[in-house]
Each structure stands twice: as structure tokens, then as C-alpha cells.
Design a protein around this motif. Sequence first.
Motif, PDB file in Angstrom:
ATOM      1  N   THR A  25     -14.037  -1.028 -16.767  1.00  0.00           N
ATOM      2  CA  THR A  25     -13.590   0.116 -16.929  1.00  0.00           C
ATOM      3  C   THR A  25     -12.842   0.302 -17.866  1.00  0.00           C
ATOM      4  N   TRP A  26     -12.408   2.132 -18.210  1.00  0.00           N
ATOM      5  CA  TRP A  26     -12.143   1.817 -19.310  1.00  0.00           C
ATOM      6  C   TRP A  26     -10.369   2.202 -19.859  1.00  0.00           C
ATOM      7  N   GLU A  27      -9.900   2.069 -18.138  1.00  0.00           N
ATOM      8  CA  GLU A  27      -8.958   2.788 -17.473  1.00  0.00           C
ATOM      9  C   GLU A  27      -8.005   1.085 -17.699  1.00  0.00           C
ATOM     10  N   GLU A  28      -7.749   0.609 -18.887  1.00  0.00           N
ATOM     11  CA  GLU A  28      -6.479  -0.210 -18.117  1.00  0.00           C
ATOM     12  C   GLU A  28      -5.078  -0.209 -18.082  1.00  0.00           C
ATOM     13  N   ASN A  29      -5.304   1.103 -17.933  1.00  0.00           N
ATOM     14  CA  ASN A  29      -2.936   1.779 -17.747  1.00  0.00           C
ATOM     15  C   ASN A  29      -3.506   1.441 -15.931  1.00  0.00           C
ATOM     16  N   ARG A  30      -4.867   2.183 -15.794  1.00  0.00           N
ATOM     17  CA  ARG A  30      -4.692   2.648 -13.803  1.00  0.00           C
ATOM     18  C   ARG A  30      -5.277   1.498 -13.922  1.00  0.00           C
ATOM     19  N   VAL A  31      -6.024   0.194 -13.645  1.00  0.00           N
ATOM     20  CA  VAL A  31      -6.292  -0.324 -13.160  1.00  0.00           C
ATOM     21  C   VAL A  31      -4.905  -1.297 -13.615  1.00  0.00           C
ATOM     22  N   THR A  32      -4.255  -1.339 -14.675  1.00  0.00           N
ATOM     23  CA  THR A  32      -2.859  -2.446 -14.782  1.00  0.00           C
ATOM     24  C   THR A  32      -2.130  -1.614 -13.165  1.00  0.00           C
ATOM     25  N   GLN A  33      -1.876  -0.899 -13.495  1.00  0.00           N
ATOM     26  CA  GLN A  33      -1.090  -0.183 -12.102  1.00  0.00           C
ATOM     27  C   GLN A  33      -1.333  -0.865 -11.280  1.00  0.00           C
ATOM     28  N   MET A  34      -2.375  -0.180 -10.763  1.00  0.00           N
ATOM     29  CA  MET A  34      -3.212  -0.803  -9.040  1.00  0.00           C
ATOM     30  C   MET A  34      -2.651  -2.395  -8.737  1.00  0.00           C
ATOM     31  N   ILE A  35      -2.557  -2.949 -10.567  1.00  0.00           N
ATOM     32  CA  ILE A  35      -2.657  -4.795  -9.979  1.00  0.00           C
ATOM     33  C   ILE A  35      -1.352  -4.792  -9.525  1.00  0.00           C
ATOM     34  N   GLU A  36      -0.437  -4.051 -10.212  1.00  0.00           N
ATOM     35  CA  GLU A  36       1.471  -4.078 -10.005  1.00  0.00           C
ATOM     36  C   GLU A  36       1.729  -3.804  -8.732  1.00  0.00           C
ATOM     37  N   ASP A  37       0.565  -2.435  -8.173  1.00  0.00           N
ATOM     38  CA  ASP A  37       0.906  -2.178  -7.025  1.00  0.00           C
ATOM     39  C   ASP A  37       1.129  -3.227  -5.113  1.00  0.00           C
ATOM     40  N   LEU A  38      -0.600  -3.894  -6.432  1.00  0.00           N
ATOM     41  CA  LEU A  38      -0.745  -4.787  -5.188  1.00  0.00           C
ATOM     42  C   LEU A  38      -0.138  -6.488  -4.869  1.00  0.00           C
ATOM     43  N   ALA A  39       0.386  -6.700  -6.338  1.00  0.00           N
ATOM     44  CA  ALA A  39       1.081  -7.318  -6.677  1.00  0.00           C
ATOM     45  C   ALA A  39       3.201  -7.777  -5.540  1.00  0.00           C
ATOM     46  N   ILE A  40       3.526  -6.862  -5.694  1.00  0.00           N
ATOM     47  CA  ILE A  40       4.342  -6.092  -4.911  1.00  0.00           C
ATOM     48  C   ILE A  40       4.090  -5.761  -3.549  1.00  0.00           C
ATOM     49  N   GLU A  41       3.752  -5.667  -3.023  1.00  0.00           N
ATOM     50  CA  GLU A  41       2.937  -5.443  -1.285  1.00  0.00           C
ATOM     51  C   GLU A  41       3.268  -6.093  -0.942  1.00  0.00           C
ATOM     52  N   GLU A  42       3.742  -7.306  -0.501  1.00  0.00           N
ATOM     53  CA  GLU A  42       3.706  -8.124   0.641  1.00  0.00           C
ATOM     54  C   GLU A  42       3.045  -8.423   1.941  1.00  0.00           C
ATOM     55  N   ASN A  43       3.152  -7.191   2.132  1.00  0.00           N
ATOM     56  CA  ASN A  43       2.325  -7.136   3.664  1.00  0.00           C
ATOM     57  C   ASN A  43       1.129  -6.759   3.449  1.00  0.00           C
ATOM     58  N   LYS A  44       0.587  -6.319   2.053  1.00  0.00           N
ATOM     59  CA  LYS A  44      -0.839  -6.165   1.989  1.00  0.00           C
ATOM     60  C   LYS A  44      -1.345  -8.209   1.255  1.00  0.00           C
ATOM     61  N   ILE A  45      -0.338  -8.402   0.205  1.00  0.00           N
ATOM     62  CA  ILE A  45      -0.877  -9.385  -0.802  1.00  0.00           C
ATOM     63  C   ILE A  45      -0.843 -11.052  -0.047  1.00  0.00           C
ATOM     64  N   LYS A  46       0.206 -11.081   1.045  1.00  0.00           N
ATOM     65  CA  LYS A  46       0.299 -12.008   1.904  1.00  0.00           C
ATOM     66  C   LYS A  46       2.141 -13.145   0.811  1.00  0.00           C
TER      67      LYS A  46
END
Length: 548
Positions: A25-46
Motif C-alpha cells: 500500500t501507499w498509505e503508511e500512516n493508515r497502516v501504522t495507525q491500524m497496527i497501533e490500534d490493534l497493539a493496544i486492544e488487549e481484548n483483541k490482540i490478547k
Amino acid sequence: MESLKTKDYICNLLKARFPMIYISTWEENRVTQMIEDLAIEENKIKTVRKVYLWSQTDGITAGRESVKNTTAPLAALDYIAECNEPSVFILKDFHVYLNPKQPNEYIIIRKLRDMVNILRESEKPKNIIFVSPMLQLPEELQKEVTVVELDFPNIYELESLLDEMIAVNKENPNITISLSETEKRQLCKTALGLTLQEAENAIARAMVQKGQLSIQELDIILEEKRQVIRKTGILEFIKSDLKLEDVGGLENLKRWLIKRNKSWKEEALKYNIPSPKGVLITGVPGCGKSLTAKAISAMWQLPLLRLDMGKIFSGLVGSSEENMRKAIRTAEAVSPSILWIDEIEKGFSGNGAGDGGTSTRIFGTFLTWMQEKTKPVFVVATANNINKLPSELLRKGRFDEIFFVDLPTLKERMKIFEVHLKKRLKNETIIGDIKQTEDELKKLASLTEGFVGAEIEESVIAALFEAFAEDREINMSDLERAIKNMVPLSITQAEQITAIREWANVRAVAATAKEDRTEYVSEKEEVTKTLNSNDNFRHSRGGRTIDF
């Protein structure tokens, strides 16, 4: 909701401890934001994880922290291997190291292969995510890396972006915002196919250009979309102001198209009908096939994208296939849309024997997409020589219908003359004895037996040049002289047209309506036509007669 599905998919890959993920993808910022959101969602990422970024310029960073001496790729990989905390490492533009040219450059690929087991066996969960605008994956890593394609932002993400920009600028005295909820939705639908950054740029430009944001700024969004499509270098955004009425005749085809208008909208869901796949228009050259494609875009009010098959084929191995995939992704991203492939037989007539199978693979990709596509992309393909097309392309399921456009009938020629005379004779000071009455149109149509639409248009233009050269009004005699001096395609390519008609008689539907296929002529004209050596063009018309 495609982006949400992609986010959930990446979340599952991280939980399953897939060692390496490649997001193209061209959208580095969008991917970074998505991964950062996942990384702090303990109920999803465990397990909550720390997100690190790497680039050639900054090395490894995490927020405001930076790790010294990690700009070199090997040094960065060494740090990742030694890291002892739950983490995700996003490597930007690492693809430049995945296409080694010299033997000593293979050390990076070897290092990555060594790290697969390190990441899998690590006590703390760790993942590497490659983010790059292009997919560059060496064969050595194809079994170890999972490739994820990030879709363009969906309508919900664009609506969220628009709401944020409105909230930020609503207190600005220099900007007037007047959008209803329905207009917001329409604006966001127009922006489909843009990245979040491109959509933000387009909305910002709309705000500053006129000091307002309203539904009137749709043109600015469309211009930004045209820029994006131009940058692909493969698709061309065609702006058409034609109306279906500007196409003379072809009433059968027109009725078919009118019945399918708006079938991709929400109100069609209650009928449980699929969006139309596409139509193949074949026939005699110069009879309005390309003109019809442009008129469909104007009538359906959908963007028209022209696919140039010449630009699909590239000199680099593998790039032609990627070009086709990119064209398909772009057409789907701006859907509902119309994908126009002019003279399709020139792009898909080869068997791939002389190009290493490239054309065969491209054809296979296109066929599969035509059969399986779910997004509303209506394909309009035109062909002059249908015999060159592979049989797989012509079977039901690829196109909804195959229409044959024959030489125009007398009624159709009358309509074509009417269209072009109205189009050209707008200045009353140059109109001589031409009244455009039914009798006049019928006379001109009778003189042009066997003419195609393009030749009729050219005869009008030639007559205008005669009048212009002598600085006088245009008269019927100018038109008659221009017609007499022109040798039509029906004479120069009589054998080819006969062959096309024989094919169409059993395989295609006539684009001309049944009532127009029976020409009305006077008894005197009928006798004249009987003596005319080109009379076979009247009586042996091609295409099955089906009324829509």
C-alpha cells in the motif's frame, strides 16, 4: 466494510504469531495507525505490544524514542532478533533490499530466513510487517511471508474523515460549510477510490478554493480522482457529455441499457438482482460502438475508465500481470464505474506463444475477474473483428449480452444526419437551403445506402469545408456532392462485412430495433435499390432479432 475485514485479518495473523506480514500500500500512516490500534486492544490482540517503526532515514523509532545505529537493514534486523518484549516492527520500503543484484546482497534475505524461527520461538510475541507501495518478494521468502492487500478506504472511513475535517474547520470564519447528511454521503461516495491522504487533500482544496464546502464542490473531488487515475499510466478517465440521443439508431441496445440503469443502487436490492456485468459490442467499424460507450457513462452518470491494452504490456517480466491487477483494483476502487476496453480483440487475440505466456496469463486474470467480480464495474468492450477473440471470452457469464452493430438502416441514417446537422449548423447565418425536414433527411439517407455513421458525419464536415472555403452558406448540393465523392466502407471491405454478418446471425443480438430494420422507401426508390449492386447490404442484415 472491507477495511474492517482487513483489520480483523491482520489481527488474527498477529495473534497466530505469523512471523512476517507484507502489506502492499501507499498509505503508511493508515497502516501504522491500524497496527497501533490493534497493539493496544488487549481484548483483541490478547497481549499488548509495542509498535516500532523503521526507515532508512530514521532507523528504528517508537514514538519519540529512537534506537541509535539502526538505519542499516542488518543492524535493524539484529535489534529485532534481540528484542525481548511483545512488539510489532513496521519496516517501511524494505522492498529495495528484497531484490538483490549482487551475491553479497543476499545476506539480508538469508538473515530474514534465519529470523523466521527466532520470531516463532521467541518467548514474547514479535512480528515484522513490511509496508511498501509495491510487492517485491523473492522466491526464497514466499513460503514465510503472508501478503495482505490493503483496500482503499471505504465509505465509512471517508465519512469519518469528512466529519473530522468539518469539526476542525467549522469555527473558521473564512469557510462556510453547508452539507446535509445526504450530501455528505454523496461527497464521500464520489471520493471512493482515493487514499485517505488524497481524499483529505481534495476536501481541503475544496474548502480553500471557494471558501466553502458544499455539494457544488463535487467537481474538485472528481478532478482529484482523475489525477489518481492518470498517475496509474494504464487507465484513462474519460469525461463525456454525450447523451444517448446523440447516438443515431441502435434502439434495441438503448432499451437494454435503459432497463439496467441504476441497477447497482440500493433500491435494486429488493428485487435481488445482480449488478450487470458488461456488454460486448461488435460490428462494422465506424458505426458508433465507441460513441455508445461514452453515452452509457453520461446516461448512467458513472465514471468512464478507458483501459489501454497497449499500456498493460510492459518490458519487465511480471510487470504486465501486475499492470492488469492494478487496473482492475482501480476500476473496483471507484465503483460503481464503467470500464471501457476499445478494440478488445487487439489485446486478447494472441495465444501467448511468442511472449513467454504473458498474454495468456493476463487474459486468464481478466477472465477470472469477469466471472467472479462482485463490485459494480460494468465492462463495455468493443470489437471490429470478433473472429479474433477467444471463445472463452464470448460464453455467457462473462458478458450479459453480445450486440451486433450493422450498417445503419435508412431510419438510422436519417437520425444520424439529424444529429450531425443539428450539432454543426448552430449559426443561422451559414444555413442556406437546408431545412432538416423529414423529406430532406430521407433524401440524404437514401443517397448514403451502405454508409457507416462515421462516413455520414464526415460527409457533413466535408460539405461545411466547401462552404467555408468559398465564404458562403452551406446548401443541400454541397452535401450531395460530398456524398457522391465518398467511397464507403461497405464497398472497400464488402467481403469482411459479409463475414462479420454471417458470424453475428447466430451469435449476437442486433443492436438495431426490429421496426428500424425494415426500411421504408418509395416504390421508385425500391426499384432503384434493386438495380443497385450494393443491395445485399439492405437485405442480409446481421444479428438475431430480439426485442428488449
